[in-house]
Motif scaffolding. Structure first.
Motif, PDB file in Angstrom:
ATOM      1  N   UNK A 183      19.275 118.704  41.720  1.00  0.00           N
ATOM      2  CA  UNK A 183      18.323 118.574  42.823  1.00  0.00           C
ATOM      3  C   UNK A 183      17.814 119.942  43.292  1.00  0.00           C
ATOM      4  N   UNK A 184      18.733 120.856  43.575  1.00  0.00           N
ATOM      5  CA  UNK A 184      18.334 122.176  44.079  1.00  0.00           C
ATOM      6  C   UNK A 184      17.541 122.961  43.035  1.00  0.00           C
ATOM      7  N   UNK A 185      17.841 122.730  41.777  1.00  0.00           N
ATOM      8  CA  UNK A 185      17.122 123.410  40.710  1.00  0.00           C
ATOM      9  C   UNK A 185      15.646 123.027  40.728  1.00  0.00           C
ATOM     10  N   UNK A 186      15.378 121.753  40.962  1.00  0.00           N
ATOM     11  CA  UNK A 186      13.993 121.281  41.035  1.00  0.00           C
ATOM     12  C   UNK A 186      13.291 121.881  42.258  1.00  0.00           C
ATOM     13  N   UNK A 187      13.973 121.890  43.394  1.00  0.00           N
ATOM     14  CA  UNK A 187      13.374 122.411  44.627  1.00  0.00           C
ATOM     15  C   UNK A 187      13.042 123.888  44.478  1.00  0.00           C
ATOM     16  N   UNK A 188      13.995 124.671  44.003  1.00  0.00           N
ATOM     17  CA  UNK A 188      13.771 126.113  43.889  1.00  0.00           C
ATOM     18  C   UNK A 188      12.678 126.430  42.869  1.00  0.00           C
ATOM     19  N   UNK A 189      12.598 125.640  41.812  1.00  0.00           N
ATOM     20  CA  UNK A 189      11.584 125.879  40.786  1.00  0.00           C
ATOM     21  C   UNK A 189      10.178 125.607  41.300  1.00  0.00           C
ATOM     22  N   UNK A 190      10.059 124.729  42.296  1.00  0.00           N
ATOM     23  CA  UNK A 190       8.742 124.351  42.803  1.00  0.00           C
ATOM     24  C   UNK A 190       8.496 124.818  44.233  1.00  0.00           C
ATOM     25  N   UNK A 191       9.325 125.753  44.693  1.00  0.00           N
ATOM     26  CA  UNK A 191       9.282 126.175  46.088  1.00  0.00           C
ATOM     27  C   UNK A 191       7.913 126.698  46.494  1.00  0.00           C
ATOM     28  N   UNK A 192       7.273 127.473  45.617  1.00  0.00           N
ATOM     29  CA  UNK A 192       6.007 128.099  45.972  1.00  0.00           C
ATOM     30  C   UNK A 192       4.813 127.446  45.270  1.00  0.00           C
ATOM     31  N   UNK A 212      14.338 112.670  51.133  1.00  0.00           N
ATOM     32  CA  UNK A 212      14.481 113.336  52.431  1.00  0.00           C
ATOM     33  C   UNK A 212      15.945 113.405  52.855  1.00  0.00           C
ATOM     34  N   UNK A 213      16.686 112.329  52.612  1.00  0.00           N
ATOM     35  CA  UNK A 213      18.115 112.326  52.962  1.00  0.00           C
ATOM     36  C   UNK A 213      18.873 113.355  52.118  1.00  0.00           C
ATOM     37  N   UNK A 214      18.592 113.380  50.831  1.00  0.00           N
ATOM     38  CA  UNK A 214      19.266 114.319  49.936  1.00  0.00           C
ATOM     39  C   UNK A 214      18.898 115.755  50.285  1.00  0.00           C
ATOM     40  N   UNK A 215      17.645 115.964  50.654  1.00  0.00           N
ATOM     41  CA  UNK A 215      17.192 117.310  51.005  1.00  0.00           C
ATOM     42  C   UNK A 215      17.943 117.831  52.233  1.00  0.00           C
ATOM     43  N   UNK A 216      17.986 117.028  53.273  1.00  0.00           N
ATOM     44  CA  UNK A 216      18.663 117.475  54.496  1.00  0.00           C
ATOM     45  C   UNK A 216      20.158 117.670  54.264  1.00  0.00           C
ATOM     46  N   UNK A 217      20.732 116.873  53.374  1.00  0.00           N
ATOM     47  CA  UNK A 217      22.151 117.037  53.049  1.00  0.00           C
ATOM     48  C   UNK A 217      22.394 118.381  52.364  1.00  0.00           C
ATOM     49  N   UNK A 219      20.167 121.135  52.426  1.00  0.00           N
ATOM     50  CA  UNK A 219      19.580 122.307  53.080  1.00  0.00           C
ATOM     51  C   UNK A 219      19.725 122.314  54.612  1.00  0.00           C
ATOM     52  N   UNK A 220      20.266 121.233  55.164  1.00  0.00           N
ATOM     53  CA  UNK A 220      20.455 121.140  56.619  1.00  0.00           C
ATOM     54  C   UNK A 220      19.158 121.347  57.388  1.00  0.00           C
ATOM     55  N   UNK A 221      18.066 120.876  56.803  1.00  0.00           N
ATOM     56  CA  UNK A 221      16.749 121.040  57.423  1.00  0.00           C
ATOM     57  C   UNK A 221      15.785 120.061  56.745  1.00  0.00           C
ATOM     58  N   UNK A 222      14.854 119.473  57.492  1.00  0.00           N
ATOM     59  CA  UNK A 222      13.881 118.578  56.867  1.00  0.00           C
ATOM     60  C   UNK A 222      13.057 119.332  55.817  1.00  0.00           C
ATOM     61  N   UNK A 223      12.618 118.661  54.751  1.00  0.00           N
ATOM     62  CA  UNK A 223      11.903 119.344  53.668  1.00  0.00           C
ATOM     63  C   UNK A 223      10.637 120.069  54.117  1.00  0.00           C
ATOM     64  N   UNK A 224       9.837 119.457  54.985  1.00  0.00           N
ATOM     65  CA  UNK A 224       8.570 120.079  55.384  1.00  0.00           C
ATOM     66  C   UNK A 224       8.787 121.417  56.075  1.00  0.00           C
ATOM     67  N   UNK A 225       9.708 121.459  57.031  1.00  0.00           N
ATOM     68  CA  UNK A 225       9.942 122.705  57.772  1.00  0.00           C
ATOM     69  C   UNK A 225      10.615 123.752  56.892  1.00  0.00           C
ATOM     70  N   UNK A 226      11.543 123.313  56.028  1.00  0.00           N
ATOM     71  CA  UNK A 226      12.219 124.271  55.147  1.00  0.00           C
ATOM     72  C   UNK A 226      11.230 124.904  54.171  1.00  0.00           C
ATOM     73  N   UNK A 227      10.411 124.078  53.525  1.00  0.00           N
ATOM     74  CA  UNK A 227       9.455 124.583  52.542  1.00  0.00           C
ATOM     75  C   UNK A 227       8.443 125.514  53.210  1.00  0.00           C
TER      76      UNK A 227
END
Length: 278
Positions: A183-192, A212-217, A219-227
């Motif tokens: 999961x984190x690999x996908x997020x970091x690869x598409x962060x920008x 959204x549930x997996x993201x907050x688990x 990163x401890x932050x909603x996806x929109x605000x974190x990104x």
């Protein structure tokens, strides 16, 4: 905007597809149990995979393993429209094409390392093959299951004769075994990259609510605000360390709208991007 769309089904499955698109346009496609040969007839496209992205230009082909992809059709000076042809390859379909007996060049697949995608260098033979498909898209009344079977067999033979002779083996070695990225690999690869939560959910093979549930688990932050925060932090670094124009910084950090970028930057840093650089 999709201007023209045609498809030929083989054995009841969508197999040959042709689309003409007016950019800018973004679409996603999911291949759960098939590989795909994708050829860009004209225009420019950027394809996003879960942990990678790559550009494709006119007369370029690629073999894609099953999975989820997001495709950006990009406006360019060279082509007003983007045209592409996709040929979906299902495992049972290939067995049918070869009457359950693969030719010699498809043996020893267990020795090949699966790949997410593999470029197929364009050759005159491959381009002639695409032209022949164009003919049948213009004359659909000539198409039959027997003809489509021959065209599938011809494609596989042509791919085996490209400069990368192992391309079809690489395809079949892992084409029907989806590569599950962390999961984190996908997020970091598409962060920008300029992607919203729905598109990221597709790339992680989750529903939007599960994403959204997996993201907050994680990163401890909603996806929109974190990104948004991570993109703005990256923008601040680029403003300090490079001479890139503010608009280029915004684009490189995944913002498609300069006004939105400036407003978000002002809110986070209490100053405009230009003033921050000074």
């Amino acid at each position: 905007m999709i201007l023209d769309y045609q498809q030929f089904d083989f054995q009841g499955k969508m197999t040959f597809v042709r689309a003409v698109v007016k950019p800018p346009f973004r679409m996603s496609f999911e291949m759960h149990n098939e590989a795909c040969f994708y050829f860009v007839k004209s225009g420019t496209q950027r394809v996003y995979a879960p942990t990678d992205n790559f550009d494709m230009n006119s007369d370029e082909g690629i073999v894609l393993q099953c999975g989820t992809y997001i495709n950006d059709f990009i406006a360019s000076k060279d082509a007003e429209y983007c045209e592409a042809i996709a040929i979906h390859l299902f495992p049972d379909m290939l067995k049918l094409v070869y009457d359950n007996e693969f030719p010699d060049f498809l043996t020893n697949l267990e020795q090949m390392t699966p790949a997410l995608y593999e470029r197929a260098q364009s050759t005159s033979l491959l381009e002639n093959y695409i032209e022949s498909l164009e003919f049948y898209f213009k004359n659909p009344e000539l198409v039959s299951d027997e003809l489509l079977k021959l065209k599938l067999k011809e494609l596989i033979l042509l791919l085996s004769k490209t400069s990368n002779a192992d391309i079809i083996k690489t395809l079949l070695a892992g084409a029907y075994d989806p590569q599950q990225a962390e999961f984190k690999e996908v997020i970091e690869a598409n962060l920008f990259n300029n992607m919203n939560s729905q598109e990221l959910a597709l790339l992680t093979n989750l529903s939007l609510s599960s994403f959204k549930r997996t993201f907050e688990k994680n990163y401890n932050e909603p996806p929109a605000s974190y990104m948004r925060r991570r993109k703005l932090e990256q923008a601040a670094k680029l403003l300090k360390s490079t001479e890139l124009r503010v608009s280029d910084v915004a684009f490189d950090c995944g913002f498609s709208d300069l006004a939105n970028f400036s407003k978000s930057f002002q809110k986070m840093y209490d100053t405009s991007p230009s003033e921050y650089r000074k």
